[in-house]
Design an enzyme around this catalytic site. Structure first.
Site, short mmCIF file in Angstrom:
data_model
loop_
_atom_site.label_atom_id
_atom_site.label_comp_id
_atom_site.label_asym_id
_atom_site.label_seq_id
_atom_site.Cartn_x
_atom_site.Cartn_y
_atom_site.Cartn_z
N GLU A 1 5.06 -9.72 14.40
CA GLU A 1 4.46 -10.35 15.58
C GLU A 1 4.26 -11.85 15.35
O GLU A 1 4.29 -12.64 16.28
CB GLU A 1 3.10 -9.71 15.86
CG GLU A 1 3.16 -8.23 16.13
CD GLU A 1 1.78 -7.61 16.11
OE1 GLU A 1 0.83 -8.24 16.62
OE2 GLU A 1 1.65 -6.51 15.58
N ARG B 1 0.81 -1.23 0.00
CA ARG B 1 0.00 0.00 0.00
C ARG B 1 0.83 1.27 0.00
O ARG B 1 0.34 2.33 -0.38
CB ARG B 1 -1.01 -0.05 1.13
CG ARG B 1 -2.06 -1.14 0.87
CD ARG B 1 -3.03 -1.29 2.00
NE ARG B 1 -2.38 -1.61 3.24
CZ ARG B 1 -2.56 -2.72 3.92
NH1 ARG B 1 -3.42 -3.62 3.52
NH2 ARG B 1 -1.93 -2.93 5.05
#
Length: 187
Positions: free
Chosen positions: A109, A72
Site C-alpha cells: 500500500e 513472523r
C-alpha cells in the site's frame, strides 16, 4: 478459508489463540490496530495450539517444503516443517541471505518490497506450503507463490494465523490458491 468454517467451529483452541494476541492501537502509525503475536508465542499453550492445528491440517498432504515469510512467518514455519517432515525455507527481505538468490518484487500500500530465496533451496516438483502470521491484501503471499513457482514448486496452500475479514472466501492475488486462516484480527 477460516478454520472455524472448516471443521473447527467451536474449537476452544481458536478462542485461546485469538485471546493470546495483543492489540496495540496506533502502531506503527495512527489508525493501525497492530496484531502483536509476541504475546501469542510467549504463551506456550496457545503457541502449541497454532502449530498443532497447522500440523493436523498438513501432515498428510505430501508437503516437502514449508516456506516462512520474513519475519513472523519464521516463528511458525520451522516448527510445522519439523513436525510434518518437510524442509524449512526462509523467504527473506532484500540483502539478508548470503550467496546466490532469486527474488520477487511486489507492491505494498505504501511502496514496493521484495522477497528473496536461496537459489537451489527448492527443487522442481517440491510441494510447498507458505506460512505467514497475517494476511491483509495477499500481496506478500502472492510474491511468495510466484517465487516458489518460478523454480518449479507446486504451492499447495498458504496459511496464516490471522486474516482480515475482507480476505474471507477470496484473495484474488493468490490466483486460486487456497488460503487457510486460524482467526480474525482482534479489535
Amino acid at each position: 478459508m477460516f478454520a472455524a468454517e472448516n471443521g473447527l467451529r467451536g474449537d476452544p483452541r481458536l478462542k485461546a489463540i485469538s485471546d493470546a494476541i495483543r492489540v496495540v492501537p496506533n502502531f506503527p502509525k495512527p489508525g493501525i490496530m497492530f496484531q502483536d503475536i509476541t504475546t501469542l508465542v510467549s504463551n506456550h499453550k496457545a503457541f502449541k495450539d497454532v502449530v498443532d492445528i497447522f500440523v493436523d491440517r498438513y501432515r498428510d498432504m505430501g508437503i516437502s517444503v514449508v516456506a516462512g515469510v520474513e519475519a513472523r512467518g519464521f516463528i511458525f514455519a520451522p516448527a510445522i516443517a519439523l513436525a510434518i517432515g518437510a524442509k524449512f525455507i526462509p523467504l527473506r527481505k532484500p540483502g539478508k541471505l548470503p550467496g546466490e538468490v532469486i527474488m520477487e518484487s511486489y507492491e505494498l500500500e505504501y511502496g514496493n518490497d521484495r522477497l528473496e530465496m536461496h537459489l537451489g533451496a527448492v527443487q522442481r516438483g517440491d510441494r510447498a506450503l507458505v506460512i505467514d502470521d497475517l494476511v491483509a491484501t495477499g500481496g506478500t503471499l502472492a510474491a511468495a507463490i510466484r517465487l516458489l513457482e518460478r523454480v518449479g514448486a507446486e504451492v499447495v496452500e498458504c496459511a496464516c494465523v490471522i486474516g482480515l475479514p475482507e480476505v474471507k472466501g477470496r484473495c484474488s492475488r493468490l490466483d486460486g490458491r487456497p488460503l487457510y486462516i486460524l482467526v480474525e484480527p482482534r479489535q
